[in-house]
Design a protein around this motif. Sequence first.
Motif, short mmCIF file in Angstrom:
data_model
loop_
_atom_site.label_atom_id
_atom_site.label_comp_id
_atom_site.label_asym_id
_atom_site.label_seq_id
_atom_site.Cartn_x
_atom_site.Cartn_y
_atom_site.Cartn_z
N GLU A 1 0.83 -1.20 0.00
CA GLU A 1 0.00 0.00 0.00
C GLU A 1 0.87 1.26 0.00
OE1 GLU A 1 -3.38 2.29 2.70
OE2 GLU A 1 -3.13 0.12 2.91
N PHE A 2 1.92 1.24 0.82
CA PHE A 2 2.82 2.39 0.88
C PHE A 2 3.41 2.70 -0.49
CE2 PHE A 2 7.17 3.94 1.17
CZ PHE A 2 7.03 5.08 1.96
N LEU A 3 3.95 1.68 -1.15
CA LEU A 3 4.56 1.88 -2.47
C LEU A 3 3.55 2.40 -3.49
CD1 LEU A 3 6.79 -1.33 -2.68
CD2 LEU A 3 7.57 1.01 -2.27
N THR A 4 2.34 1.87 -3.42
CA THR A 4 1.31 2.26 -4.38
C THR A 4 1.00 3.75 -4.29
OG1 THR A 4 0.33 0.06 -4.35
CG2 THR A 4 -1.09 1.86 -5.10
N PHE A 5 0.89 4.26 -3.07
CA PHE A 5 0.51 5.66 -2.90
C PHE A 5 1.71 6.62 -2.89
CE2 PHE A 5 -3.37 3.54 -1.59
CZ PHE A 5 -4.33 4.33 -2.18
N ASN B 1 5.40 -13.61 -4.73
CA ASN B 1 4.36 -12.64 -5.08
C ASN B 1 4.99 -11.41 -5.73
OD1 ASN B 1 2.42 -14.26 -3.56
ND2 ASN B 1 3.47 -13.47 -1.76
N PHE B 2 4.25 -10.81 -6.63
CA PHE B 2 4.72 -9.60 -7.31
C PHE B 2 3.64 -8.54 -7.28
CE2 PHE B 2 2.53 -12.17 -10.45
CZ PHE B 2 1.67 -11.25 -11.03
N THR B 3 4.06 -7.28 -7.30
CA THR B 3 3.12 -6.17 -7.41
C THR B 3 3.74 -5.11 -8.31
OG1 THR B 3 2.46 -6.52 -5.09
CG2 THR B 3 1.70 -4.50 -6.16
N PHE B 4 2.97 -4.67 -9.30
CA PHE B 4 3.36 -3.52 -10.12
C PHE B 4 2.61 -2.31 -9.55
CE2 PHE B 4 3.51 -7.16 -13.08
CZ PHE B 4 4.81 -7.06 -13.54
N CYS B 5 3.33 -1.32 -9.04
CA CYS B 5 2.73 -0.12 -8.46
C CYS B 5 2.99 1.07 -9.38
CB CYS B 5 3.33 0.17 -7.08
SG CYS B 5 3.29 -1.19 -5.91
N TYR C 1 -2.54 2.99 -8.40
CA TYR C 1 -2.95 1.70 -8.94
C TYR C 1 -1.92 0.63 -8.61
CZ TYR C 1 -3.31 -1.70 -12.88
OH TYR C 1 -3.38 -2.84 -13.67
N TYR C 2 -2.42 -0.60 -8.39
CA TYR C 2 -1.50 -1.74 -8.41
C TYR C 2 -2.12 -2.94 -9.09
CZ TYR C 2 -3.33 -4.07 -4.01
OH TYR C 2 -4.06 -4.71 -3.05
N HIS C 3 -1.24 -3.78 -9.60
CA HIS C 3 -1.57 -5.08 -10.20
C HIS C 3 -0.67 -6.07 -9.48
CE1 HIS C 3 -0.74 -7.76 -14.03
NE2 HIS C 3 -1.17 -8.47 -13.00
#
Length: 331
Positions: free
Chosen positions: A23-27, A87-91, A144-146
């Motif tokens: 969440e931190f990275l996303t925002f 796990n991966f997240t694109f932010c 946004y994140y995916h």
Amino acid sequence: MIQTLSVFLSQTTDPYENLATEEFLTFRTQPGECVLFLWQNAHTVVIGRNQNCWKECRVTELEADGGHLVRRLSGGGAVYHDLGNLNFTFCMKKADADVARQMQVILRAVAFFGLDAQATGRNDAAIDGRKFSGNAFFDSQGCYYHHGTLLLHVDAAAMSRFLNPSRAKLASKGVDSVRSRVVNLSSLCPDITVETMKQAMIRAFSEVYGLPAEPFRKERFDRDEIQRLAAKFHSREWIYGPRIPFTNHLDARFDWGGAELTLQVNRGVIEKALLSSDSMEFQWFEGIGPQLVGCPYEAHALGVLLDDLLKERNVPETVRQELCSRLLAQI
């Protein structure tokens, strides 16, 4: 348009801290920047934003086994994480999102190991019809994140055990998971490990976007904010609190007769309850239901309260133990 790539590698397997970091990275992502966050959770079931956790997994068994239950920001279904899962997240900013391009990073990373994978629908990546990656999406305030899973050598027995919902007759308006055939990538290519897949994802990330991928700068990371967010994800209010009312019917038969406990639950708390029985000892159960109102919907808490109420009615200990054990095992 993406102009900068950053990579953040988690150093923890704590699911609450990882979701906080996500969440931190996303925002905190800048316009034109995409951050690739790679992370792992130990022995965890992660449920979607609008799911009923009791309908999706064996909550009591998971917690008794030392596992973690986590509710994420995104929608979609329940997944099991262990250290065989990456796990991966694109932010990024919503305006910079491109699902096809993001999926291409996953497919190219797998292709480095000689595996031909396909994006299936909007949410999955599969090889020969067997899913190895499930994906979900979140956006808010232009951010946004995916994110998704990569099944490398996940414990399939544990996945099956904990993602099987309760046998109880539970009716809920929450979003249900859709189960698919899955495959561990290491079973298709022994060279695939967590470390080799991390490097493959970083390499594919850079190649697909045509930009160098640099480590996320340490000075941008706010440890105090991460701890605040982790406390939110770890809180009972977040995990059990979404307004997803449901009714559960727990029943069992004994030598002395049958018993049925009907519970109406909302935000993880019992709002209405009825304990009924065809036992000749009617006084054992009379008036107990309303006294369960306000109790958390947890096997332990409910068991302690129910046992105390039965004890007040002079119900024999063997009857109390068997009744509580068999009814509450269905939660």
